[in-house]
Motif scaffolding. Structure first.
Motif: not given
Length: 455
Positions: A131, A134-135, A138-139, A150, A152
């Protein structure tokens, strides 16, 4: 090419206009788990080896766990490498905060810092590492870093590769705290002579991602739910506070309610934010002193100063031991240094300065975040005159059974009043913090407050 330049310029102007700060590139994110730990710390140790390399952290089984869930101390046989006292502090001051130096001046005969071998014990479940990665890509932060875009649904580690001060702060506020949990703990505000009356509390924290009944639409902007009930002494018992902590607190400010046992009424509680008074704290802490710092970051400008090596409380397994009584820990002026442990670690240093036109009793905060866990380990609080006022220290340990960084104690020392507050003490609790609790969204409604406050 001309059209491409026009489009690029338009995008840049758009980002500036909306205050959006972009996520890192996939190439940068590829450092996570290679040169960086999965949560963004430097894997390598320091040049002289006094800070070791991170090799995965301390895993389950590292020490015995008793029948009530309290963790044993994996380092119980270690002795301090040295102890910093008022007589020797000058030679170590480069690795101490202004607040720590002030504590030596305020309590020269009793305050000391025992320094032990450094151990990089932090780890988290693989799902949390995934996670965080992914952050990273995207964040985005917007509105000057005051809210996230955005982010997650896993809701952890918004910026594992931070680019500015407010992103470091967001990592602290979005760090992994475990699954839904229940905790019984004590807060004390000793008199100058050390006398105290413990205030017993029960906390319940729920996270939408671990709630089977969570409505995705209702929880899309919820970071966590939190309910705290005072259970003793009798004059305070039955008071309950409920918080719905939002991610975007500009669009949707924190929602809070309180139940007063004497009035038997549930009321909205807008004071549970910023410099509102902390629960049963005798004026010794603000609402946003909880968890060392919490809440909307919009009242401060956040300057990232950089990284430094520092002696910070770490691996405080002894301080959470059920073998200790609160009277062993709470002493005049400060907690008992016989039971504290400090280690040399790298920290992110951030300076928070109150924005023009904003109000807060702390005009400046100097903050130190552990690179391995993103937990805020120390804060120096300054008043409107620029005078160092309060010094906070977070005494942490890594729950090797669950992969969670948590607190043995948090202390806030008032240098002017000569008093302090200690919170999150669990030594005399019947059970250690309990995770994987079957909490639901309905447990955190205002209607549920009255039942929680019955005494």
């Amino acid at each position: 090419m001309k059209n491409a330049l026009i489009r690029t310029s338009a995008l840049a102007l758009s980002l500036l206009a909306t205050g959006v700060m972009a996520a890192v590139s996939p190439q940068e994110a590829a450092q996570l788990g290679t040169t960086l730990t999965p949560l963004g710390a430097e894997k390598a140790g320091n040049a002289d080896g006094s800070i070791p390399a991170w090799t995965g952290g301390l895993k389950p089984g590292a020490a015995p766990v008793d029948s009530n869930g309290f963790l044993g101390n994996p380092f119980k046989d270690e002795k301090p490498l040295f102890v910093i006292t008022a007589a020797t502090v000058e030679q170590y001051k480069a690795k101490l905060s202004a607040g720590q130096l002030a504590m030596f001046k305020r309590y020269p005969d009793t305050y000391r810092i025992p320094v032990y071998q450094s151990h990089r014990t932090a780890w988290a479940p693989q799902a949390i590492y995934d996670a965080a990665r992914k952050s990273a890509v995207t964040t985005e932060s917007q509105n000057g870093g005051n809210d996230l875009k955005n982010f997650d649904q896993s809701r952890v580690y918004a910026f594992p590769i931070p680019k500015n001060g407010v992103e470091v702060v967001w990592n602290h506020m979005t760090r992994y705290r475990g699954t839904n949990y229940t905790r019984n703990h004590v807060q004390v505000v000793p008199q100058v002579n050390g006398a105290f009356t413990p205030v017993e509390m029960q906390d319940n924290a729920g996270f939408p991602q671990y709630m089977p009944d969570a409505d995705p639409q209702q929880t899309s902007n919820i970071l966590f739910y939190y309910k705290q009930a005072v259970t003793a002494p009798s004059r305070l018992a039955g008071s309950v506070t409920l918080v719905h902590e939002t991610v975007d607190q500009i669009k949707e400010p924190r929602m809070a309610w309180s139940y007063n046992a004497g009035q038997r009424r549930v009321r909205r509680a807008p004071q549970v934010a910023y410099d509102g008074p902390g629960t049963a704290a005798d004026g010794m802490r603000t609402a946003d002193n909880g968890d060392m710092y919490n809440g909307a970051p919009d009242r401060y400008e956040w300057k990232l100063i950089g990284k430094k090596e520092m002696y910070i409380p770490y691996n405080e397994y002894q301080l959470q031991s059920p073998s200790l009584k609160y009277t062993d820990i709470i002493k005049p002026g400060h907690i008992n240094p016989d039971y504290t442990r400090y280690e040399l670690h790298r920290v992110w240093e951030v300076e928070a300065t109150l924005r023009p036109g904003q109000r807060h009793i702390y005009a400046k905060r100097h903050m130190y975040f552990d690179e391995d866990t993103w937990a805020l380990m120390g804060v120096d609080h300054y008043d409107s005159r620029g005078q160092l006022w309060r010094v906070a220290e977070g005494h942490n340990y890594n729950d090797f059974e669950h992969g969670i960084n948590t607190w043995s104690a948090m202390a806030i020392y008032d240098l002017i009043a000569g008093r302090y507050l200690a919170m999150n003490l669990v030594n005399e609790a019947r059970h250690a913090i309990a995770y994987d609790q079957p909490l639901t969204q309905n447990d955190f409604t205002p209607a549920a407050l009255r039942n929680a406050g019955v005494r």
